[in-house]
Design an enzyme around this catalytic site. Structure first.
Site, mmCIF file in Angstrom:
data_model
loop_
_atom_site.group_PDB
_atom_site.id
_atom_site.type_symbol
_atom_site.label_atom_id
_atom_site.label_comp_id
_atom_site.label_asym_id
_atom_site.label_seq_id
_atom_site.Cartn_x
_atom_site.Cartn_y
_atom_site.Cartn_z
ATOM 1 N N SER A 17 50.369 -13.713 -8.404
ATOM 2 C CA SER A 17 50.029 -14.972 -8.750
ATOM 3 C C SER A 17 49.141 -15.420 -7.488
ATOM 4 C CB SER A 17 51.399 -15.757 -8.858
ATOM 5 O OG SER A 17 51.829 -15.820 -7.369
ATOM 6 N N LYS A 42 52.451 -19.632 -1.814
ATOM 7 C CA LYS A 42 51.561 -20.700 -2.810
ATOM 8 C C LYS A 42 50.449 -21.410 -2.033
ATOM 9 C CE LYS A 42 53.845 -19.428 -6.557
ATOM 10 N NZ LYS A 42 53.361 -18.363 -7.432
#
Length: 169
Positions: free
Chosen positions: A50, A92
């Site tokens: 990701s 993230k």
């Protein structure tokens, strides 16, 4: 005869003049290192794609847990997010700040009605998300790999209290 020492000399070389003092120093050093790597600098291993291409699957990095002790996270910062303590952390990027309106149109991030450039992306993707207001004390986070569909990402708003720190390297 560089490596030939009698037992008394070898003992003094390893333990110094006092075994108790040396063991106490070793214990204090071990406790300090444990605290440092538990509460200040946490090694983290990237799992998954990701955050690719910025962070590769399997790569080892360091999370600086004091990065936001006196400052708030900024747009573009890569942060570590606690889920269930410090055993499982998400890595993230902060895309939206508290109070902003964020959305995605044709793969482009839109903040308060303006498209913002994301130079860290290789692929813009085709994400679509209707604009919504980010609540106070929350940040909008997502991974850098926008070639993956939006529904396979762990993304969205995260409470400021869950941001454990930032990536050091």
């Amino acid at each position: 005869r560089l490596f030939h020492m009698n037992p008394i000399t070898l003992k003094r070389f390893i333990f110094g003049s006092s075994i108790n003092r040396t063991l106490l120093r070793a214990l204090i050093t071990a406790l300090l290192l444990f605290a440092f790597f538990r509460f200040v600098l946490l090694p983290v291993r990237v799992r998954g794609e990701s955050m690719s291409p910025t962070f590769r699957d399997g790569a080892l990095h360091a999370a600086f847990l004091l990065k936001y002790a006196r400052a708030e996270p900024s747009r573009g910062d890569v942060v570590v997010i606690e889920t269930t303590g410090k055993r499982v952390l998400y890595l993230k990027r902060i895309l939206g700040l508290p109070g902003e309106t964020i959305g995605f149109k044709n793969g482009k991030r839109v903040i308060d009605g303006r498209e913002l450039d994301e130079p860290y992306l290789d692929v813009k993707g085709n994400w679509e998300l209707a604009p919504f207001r980010i609540p106070e004390h929350h940040y909008f986070v997502a991974g850098d790999n926008r070639s993956l569909p939006m529904d396979v990402h762990v993304l969205g708003t995260v409470d400021r209290a869950k941001i454990a720190g930032g990536i050091l390297f």
